[in-house]
Scaffold this motif. Structure first.
Motif, PDB file in Angstrom:
ATOM      1  N   VAL A 101      -5.040   3.337 -36.595  1.00 42.85           N
ATOM      2  CA  VAL A 101      -5.610   2.784 -35.371  1.00 42.85           C
ATOM      3  C   VAL A 101      -6.049   3.968 -34.522  1.00 42.85           C
ATOM      4  CG1 VAL A 101      -5.197   1.328 -33.349  1.00 42.85           C
ATOM      5  CG2 VAL A 101      -4.005   0.841 -35.517  1.00 42.85           C
ATOM      6  N   THR A 102      -7.333   4.006 -34.164  1.00 39.51           N
ATOM      7  CA  THR A 102      -7.837   5.139 -33.384  1.00 39.51           C
ATOM      8  C   THR A 102      -7.895   4.847 -31.888  1.00 39.51           C
ATOM      9  OG1 THR A 102     -10.083   4.470 -33.995  1.00 39.51           O
ATOM     10  CG2 THR A 102      -9.061   6.209 -35.309  1.00 39.51           C
ATOM     11  N   SER A 103      -7.943   3.557 -31.516  1.00 37.81           N
ATOM     12  CA  SER A 103      -7.826   3.178 -30.096  1.00 37.81           C
ATOM     13  C   SER A 103      -7.540   1.693 -30.011  1.00 37.81           C
ATOM     14  CB  SER A 103      -9.098   3.516 -29.315  1.00 37.81           C
ATOM     15  OG  SER A 103     -10.150   2.637 -29.676  1.00 37.81           O
ATOM     16  N   ARG A 104      -6.966   1.293 -28.871  1.00 34.80           N
ATOM     17  CA  ARG A 104      -6.678  -0.135 -28.670  1.00 34.80           C
ATOM     18  C   ARG A 104      -6.624  -0.425 -27.186  1.00 34.80           C
ATOM     19  NH1 ARG A 104      -2.218  -0.911 -31.905  1.00 34.80           N
ATOM     20  NH2 ARG A 104      -0.881  -0.220 -30.213  1.00 34.80           N
ATOM     21  N   GLN A 105      -7.206  -1.546 -26.802  1.00 36.39           N
ATOM     22  CA  GLN A 105      -7.114  -2.050 -25.426  1.00 36.39           C
ATOM     23  C   GLN A 105      -6.472  -3.422 -25.512  1.00 36.39           C
ATOM     24  OE1 GLN A 105     -11.280  -2.060 -24.813  1.00 36.39           O
ATOM     25  NE2 GLN A 105     -11.352  -0.016 -23.935  1.00 36.39           N
ATOM     26  N   ASP A 106      -5.342  -3.590 -24.833  1.00 43.04           N
ATOM     27  CA  ASP A 106      -4.638  -4.878 -24.899  1.00 43.04           C
ATOM     28  C   ASP A 106      -5.064  -5.820 -23.801  1.00 43.04           C
ATOM     29  OD1 ASP A 106      -3.107  -4.195 -27.175  1.00 43.04           O
ATOM     30  OD2 ASP A 106      -1.812  -2.971 -25.900  1.00 43.04           O
ATOM     31  N   VAL A 123      -2.872  -3.437 -37.073  1.00 38.84           N
ATOM     32  CA  VAL A 123      -3.795  -2.838 -36.104  1.00 38.84           C
ATOM     33  C   VAL A 123      -3.399  -3.135 -34.659  1.00 38.84           C
ATOM     34  CG1 VAL A 123      -6.181  -2.941 -35.258  1.00 38.84           C
ATOM     35  CG2 VAL A 123      -5.741  -2.702 -37.697  1.00 38.84           C
ATOM     36  N   PHE A 124      -2.885  -4.336 -34.422  1.00 38.24           N
ATOM     37  CA  PHE A 124      -2.575  -4.700 -33.037  1.00 38.24           C
ATOM     38  C   PHE A 124      -1.114  -4.479 -32.652  1.00 38.24           C
ATOM     39  CE2 PHE A 124      -6.671  -6.636 -33.793  1.00 38.24           C
ATOM     40  CZ  PHE A 124      -7.347  -6.218 -32.654  1.00 38.24           C
ATOM     41  N   SER A 125      -0.379  -3.717 -33.496  1.00 40.77           N
ATOM     42  CA  SER A 125       1.005  -3.398 -33.136  1.00 40.77           C
ATOM     43  C   SER A 125       1.386  -1.944 -33.414  1.00 40.77           C
ATOM     44  CB  SER A 125       1.976  -4.317 -33.888  1.00 40.77           C
ATOM     45  OG  SER A 125       1.910  -4.070 -35.279  1.00 40.77           O
ATOM     46  N   ARG A 136      -8.947  -5.413 -28.058  1.00 39.97           N
ATOM     47  CA  ARG A 136      -9.928  -4.792 -28.953  1.00 39.97           C
ATOM     48  C   ARG A 136      -9.271  -3.563 -29.566  1.00 39.97           C
ATOM     49  NH1 ARG A 136     -14.177  -7.563 -30.390  1.00 39.97           N
ATOM     50  NH2 ARG A 136     -15.395  -5.708 -30.803  1.00 39.97           N
ATOM     51  N   ALA A 137      -9.663  -3.242 -30.770  1.00 38.17           N
ATOM     52  CA  ALA A 137      -9.136  -2.038 -31.416  1.00 38.17           C
ATOM     53  C   ALA A 137     -10.248  -1.382 -32.222  1.00 38.17           C
ATOM     54  CB  ALA A 137      -7.972  -2.390 -32.331  1.00 38.17           C
ATOM     55  N   PRO A 155      -8.780  -9.426 -32.418  1.00 37.08           N
ATOM     56  CA  PRO A 155      -7.840 -10.171 -33.259  1.00 37.08           C
ATOM     57  C   PRO A 155      -8.559 -11.301 -33.992  1.00 37.08           C
ATOM     58  CG  PRO A 155      -6.933  -9.860 -31.068  1.00 37.08           C
ATOM     59  CD  PRO A 155      -8.365  -9.415 -31.014  1.00 37.08           C
ATOM     60  N   GLY A 156      -8.182 -11.494 -35.253  1.00 36.59           N
ATOM     61  CA  GLY A 156      -8.765 -12.566 -36.043  1.00 36.59           C
ATOM     62  C   GLY A 156     -10.017 -12.196 -36.805  1.00 36.59           C
ATOM     63  N   GLN A 157     -10.554 -11.001 -36.563  1.00 37.96           N
ATOM     64  CA  GLN A 157     -11.760 -10.588 -37.273  1.00 37.96           C
ATOM     65  C   GLN A 157     -11.446  -9.949 -38.625  1.00 37.96           C
ATOM     66  OE1 GLN A 157     -13.762  -8.729 -33.529  1.00 37.96           O
ATOM     67  NE2 GLN A 157     -15.389  -9.344 -34.927  1.00 37.96           N
TER      68      GLN A 157
END
Length: 93
Positions: free
Chosen positions: A88-93, A65-67, A3-4, A54-56
């Protein structure tokens, strides 16, 4: 699942995106520039897109966003909608 949260500024041209990025790097407020310049409805909220997986978003947007590093303005990123500056303000992998 990853999620990001991110915010962005959407403009028509690469030149406009580069000019705004320069202003942000010089200390201008991202949210204020988004309110004034972004053509996305998210501009009302300073470009905030909330939380998504991802994918949204379109693939070019997702890839960044995811890298990308957190809290660093990326772009300009070209999509079918125009040119984006993305933070990107936050991300959970």
């Amino acid at each position: 699942m990853a999620r990001a949260t991110a915010r962005h500024i959407l403009v028509k041209t690469e030149a406009e995106a580069l000019q705004l990025k320069e202003q942000i790097e010089g200390g201008a407020d991202f949210a204020e520039l988004a309110k004034k310049h972004s053509s996305c409805p998210s501009s009302r909220d300073g470009g905030n897109l909330g939380s998504f997986g991802p994918g949204q978003m379109v693939p070019e947007f997702d890839q960044v966003v995811f890298s990308a590093p957190i809290n660093e303005v990326q772009g300009p990123v070209k999509t079918q909608f125009g040119m984006h500056l993305i933070e990107v303000t936050s991300r959970q992998d």
